[in-house]
Write a protein that holds these residues in place. Structure first.
Motif, PDB file in Angstrom:
ATOM      1  N   ALA A   5       0.816  -1.214   0.000  1.00 43.61           N
ATOM      2  CA  ALA A   5       0.000   0.000   0.000  1.00 43.61           C
ATOM      3  C   ALA A   5       0.852   1.268   0.000  1.00 43.61           C
ATOM      4  O   ALA A   5       0.554   2.232  -0.710  1.00 43.61           O
ATOM      5  CB  ALA A   5      -0.929  -0.006   1.214  1.00 43.61           C
ATOM      6  N   HIS A   6       1.897   1.292   0.831  1.00 47.70           N
ATOM      7  CA  HIS A   6       2.674   2.517   1.039  1.00 47.70           C
ATOM      8  C   HIS A   6       4.170   2.219   0.969  1.00 47.70           C
ATOM      9  O   HIS A   6       4.580   1.083   1.238  1.00 47.70           O
ATOM     10  CB  HIS A   6       2.391   3.086   2.454  1.00 47.70           C
ATOM     11  N   ASP A   8       7.383   1.836   2.678  1.00 48.29           N
ATOM     12  CA  ASP A   8       7.784   1.315   4.007  1.00 48.29           C
ATOM     13  C   ASP A   8       7.150  -0.065   4.280  1.00 48.29           C
ATOM     14  O   ASP A   8       7.707  -0.867   4.996  1.00 48.29           O
ATOM     15  CB  ASP A   8       7.556   2.259   5.201  1.00 48.29           C
ATOM     16  N   ASP A   9       5.970  -0.344   3.648  1.00 45.87           N
ATOM     17  CA  ASP A   9       5.346  -1.655   3.861  1.00 45.87           C
ATOM     18  C   ASP A   9       6.224  -2.791   3.320  1.00 45.87           C
ATOM     19  O   ASP A   9       6.243  -3.885   3.882  1.00 45.87           O
ATOM     20  CB  ASP A   9       3.962  -1.711   3.200  1.00 45.87           C
ATOM     21  N   TYR A 131      -3.783  -4.850   8.791  1.00 46.36           N
ATOM     22  CA  TYR A 131      -4.413  -3.980   9.788  1.00 46.36           C
ATOM     23  C   TYR A 131      -5.348  -3.059   9.012  1.00 46.36           C
ATOM     24  O   TYR A 131      -5.165  -2.868   7.811  1.00 46.36           O
ATOM     25  CB  TYR A 131      -3.377  -3.258  10.658  1.00 46.36           C
ATOM     26  N   HIS A 136      -4.684  -0.485   2.824  1.00 48.99           N
ATOM     27  CA  HIS A 136      -4.255  -1.884   2.899  1.00 48.99           C
ATOM     28  C   HIS A 136      -5.381  -2.804   2.438  1.00 48.99           C
ATOM     29  O   HIS A 136      -5.142  -3.791   1.751  1.00 48.99           O
ATOM     30  CB  HIS A 136      -3.804  -2.231   4.318  1.00 48.99           C
TER      31      HIS A 136
END
Ligand SMILES: [Zn+2]
Length: 297
Positions: A5-6, A8-9, A131, A136
């Motif tokens: 999603a972002h 850092d994931d 989460y 996500h």
């Protein structure tokens, strides 16, 4: 191909397995659905107005560093971060964000990349998103839809030559048994556990944990994972909970990352038993597969 999603994931989920597969000669490609434009600054040392003003560019640079550390290639899918909806009731999502984008539009964008990169294995989040961040959950929906559509010539005919990835996995590394095992080991060693409160609030879910099918041993690459995480300096506090558990203890207690095999198009693959831990490799069953071209060496 990991779909995240972002920025850092890719460093906080499955990163040690990524580093292992890169070391073994696999080409690992990450698709990052959003630019992380609405992420908060989670490292107090980076919480400065000049960084907040340029957060999109800063996060791009962080992603470039993490990419180099992990040895991966990457695409940005090009959607805008939905942000974490804070409040009760939750506020509506901001206009135009990834969480609200048309599913067909986002799926086509990912199908185009799948057909270009031609991965054999794809990973994404489970249906809860890992989460419950709206990006996500959206990432899960888009990945599952793209996995199903990429090989179908009837779907998105203008998005490249059809290509069917052979296996789809969900990440399961943030599971309660792992957290409990690390927590117990910390106490046994007379160390303070960062998970006390979290474990108290997290009811055991044995059925959920039983969905894990695949454990990839990757403790030799925990150091690479940590370096990749630290590259995301606005998101990761070096003094925070990510690094509270000594790496040696992690290697002793839980030396693997955990995944769920959701779909396999390998009918002859004897280890592909959904619902049992039967695999130790995301590429299990693929090495002899005739479609294995340009993948793992
Ligand atoms: Zn995220």
């Amino acid at each position: 191909m990991h779909v995240h999603a972002h920025p850092d994931d890719e460093s906080s989920k499955g990163a040690a397995s990524t580093a292992r597969y890169v070391a073994e000669g696999a080409q690992v490609h990450v698709v990052t659905c959003t630019g992380g434009e609405r992420g908060s600054i989670l490292n107090p040392k980076m919480d400065r107005p000049d960084i907040l003003e340029n957060i999109t560019e800063v996060r791009r640079q962080e992603m470039e560093r993490a990419r180099d550390i992990l040895g991966i290639t990457q695409h940005w899918l090009g959607f805008v971060d939905s942000g974490w909806p804070d409040g009760d009731p939750k506020p509506p999502l901001p206009e135009g964000c990834f969480g609200l984008v048309d599913l067909e539009e986002a799926t086509e964008a990912l199908v185009r990349i799948v057909r270009e990169v031609r991965p054999h294995v794809m990973t994404t989040y489970d249906e809860r998103g890992g989460y419950p961040h709206p990006d996500h959950i959206r990432c899960h929906e888009v990945s599952v839809a793209a996995f199903a559509a990429a090989g179908d010539p009837e779907r998105f005919p203008d998005a490249g030559e059809p290509w069917q990835p052979l296996k789809l996995y969900y990440h399961h590394s943030f599971n309660r048994p792992r957290m409990q095992a690390l927590h117990d080991a910390m106490l046994q060693h007379g160390l303070e556990s960062p998970w006390e409160e979290r474990l108290r609030d997290w009811k055991p879910e044995p059925e959920w944990d039983a969905r894990i099918t695949t454990r990839v041993r990757c403790d030799r690459w925990f150091g690479v994972r940590d370096q990749a995480l630290l590259a995301h300096a606005t998101q990761i506090d070096p003094d925070g909970f990510w690094f509270a558990i000594p790496r040696e203890l992690q290697a002793e207690v839980w030396p693997h990352e955990d995944f769920e095999l959701v779909t396999s198009h390998l009918p002859d693959h004897p280890d592909a038993t959904v619902g049992q831990v039967t695999e130790d490799d995301l590429f299990a069953g693929l090495l002899d597969h005739p479609d294995r071209t340009g993948g793992r060496i």
